[in-house]
Design an enzyme around this catalytic site. Structure first.
Site, mmCIF file in Angstrom:
data_model
loop_
_atom_site.group_PDB
_atom_site.id
_atom_site.type_symbol
_atom_site.label_atom_id
_atom_site.label_comp_id
_atom_site.label_asym_id
_atom_site.label_seq_id
_atom_site.Cartn_x
_atom_site.Cartn_y
_atom_site.Cartn_z
ATOM 1 N N GLU A 88 0.718 -1.127 0.135
ATOM 2 C CA GLU A 88 0.074 -0.012 -0.096
ATOM 3 C C GLU A 88 0.924 1.205 -0.016
ATOM 4 O O GLU A 88 1.906 1.336 0.926
ATOM 5 C CB GLU A 88 -0.908 0.012 1.283
ATOM 6 C CG GLU A 88 -2.008 1.178 1.400
ATOM 7 C CD GLU A 88 -2.865 1.156 2.418
ATOM 8 O OE1 GLU A 88 -3.711 1.676 2.512
ATOM 9 O OE2 GLU A 88 -2.353 0.471 3.438
ATOM 10 N N LYS A 94 -9.926 0.784 -2.228
ATOM 11 C CA LYS A 94 -10.161 0.457 -0.828
ATOM 12 C C LYS A 94 -11.520 0.571 -0.277
ATOM 13 O O LYS A 94 -11.870 1.939 -0.311
ATOM 14 C CB LYS A 94 -8.997 1.094 0.010
ATOM 15 C CG LYS A 94 -8.780 0.513 1.214
ATOM 16 C CD LYS A 94 -7.803 1.190 2.275
ATOM 17 C CE LYS A 94 -7.562 0.871 3.698
ATOM 18 N NZ LYS A 94 -6.473 1.578 4.048
ATOM 19 N N CYS A 143 -5.253 -3.524 3.053
ATOM 20 C CA CYS A 143 -4.720 -3.320 4.395
ATOM 21 C C CYS A 143 -5.993 -3.407 5.611
ATOM 22 O O CYS A 143 -6.470 -4.470 5.831
ATOM 23 C CB CYS A 143 -4.354 -1.851 4.641
ATOM 24 S SG CYS A 143 -3.387 -1.285 6.176
#
Length: 279
Positions: free
Chosen positions: A41, A114, A156
């Site tokens: 990321e 995301k 994440c």
């Protein structure tokens, strides 16, 4: 069988420096025989302050970072998962934190934004994050076929939401990518546990390239890039510092294990199986 690489970096606030470092690590992954290499990321930029990402955001389909990913994939003849990059959103004040999948010809195959944004205060510390202040959340799960199997994309903080991975696996995911920039306290407490749990409960490979160390902003990330198999065994890991790890993705053994241990078929709640079996 195919080979996947996971790359660990300590990215800073200068895009050109980050791309140079990523290029060297991607070459290392290619030399190690990887069919696909996964960057962490924010591999191309971690600003001195959070709002700095607005200034480096690229238009979707055009920009220095996207060109780098395309050119490098084509030159190395290797697929690349571009951890996340910053793409412009619908308004000047918010961007997308986007993971891009590039094939060996340099063509973009998939984009995942995301979904779950990191809006938290770290317990026991004066450390706060409000990702949604400058990032707009994604809305849709994304899968893509790759040389090492069908990929379910995530980023994440997504890893704390198991329903996302149930959906991805129900749609045929054979391996899951979780590029990350984890905080040190949450990484120490939960990183490996969460990754191995997602692998075990979904009988799925997990590849988690991470940011590691102290960045130019002063922020510190946990590192511990790892690759786990469908049984939750850690196949390879890099605790600290920049580098590359690799592991083989053996879909035949995964398929055999899923047949012998059919936990995915035994589900009864969610995904259209809401009836509870009498006992």
């Amino acid at each position: 069988m195919g080979k996947v690489a996971a790359i660990q970096m300590t990215s800073g606030h200068i895009v050109a420096d980050n791309l140079a470092a990523a290029g060297e690590l991607l070459l290392e992954a290619k030399d190690a025989g990887a069919d696909i290499a996964c960057l962490p990321e924010n591999f191309c930029f971690i600003g001195l302050k959070d709002a700095d990402k607005l200034a480096v955001a690229e238009a979707d389909g055009s920009g220095v970072v996207q060109q780098f990913l395309s050119d490098t994939a084509r030159r190395l003849k290797m697929w690349i998962l571009g951890g996340t990059i910053v793409l412009r959103g619908d308004t000047p004040s918010r961007v997308a934190n986007s993971s891009l999948l590039i094939d060996a010809a340099g063509k973009r195959v998939a984009r995942y934004d995301k979904i779950h944004l990191f809006d938290v205060t770290i317990p026991g510390r004066d450390e706060q994050y409000r990702e949604s202040s400058h990032v707009m959340p994604g809305r849709e799960p994304v899968l893509a076929d790759t040389p090492v199997g069908r990929l379910g994309m995530s980023v994440c903080y997504d890893m704390r939401f198991p329903e996302l991975y149930r959906d991805l696996v129900a749609r045929g995911a054979e391996w899951l990518a979780m590029p990350a920039a984890f905080t040190v306290p949450t990484g120490r407490a939960h990183w490996e546990t969460l990754l191995r749990a997602r692998a075990i409960e979904n009988l799925c490979y997990v590849v988690a390239p991470a940011q590691s160390g102290t960045h130019t902003s002063g922020r510190e990330t946990y590192g511990d890039t790892l690759i786990a198999d469908y049984w939750g065994q850690v196949l390879s890991r890099l605790a600290k510092g920049a580098g590359v790890i690799t592991a083989d993705i053996d879909l035949a053994r995964q398929t055999e294990t899923r047949a012998r241990f059919p936990a995915l078929d035994n589900r009864r709640l969610g995904l259209g199986h809401d009836a509870v079996v009498p006992v």
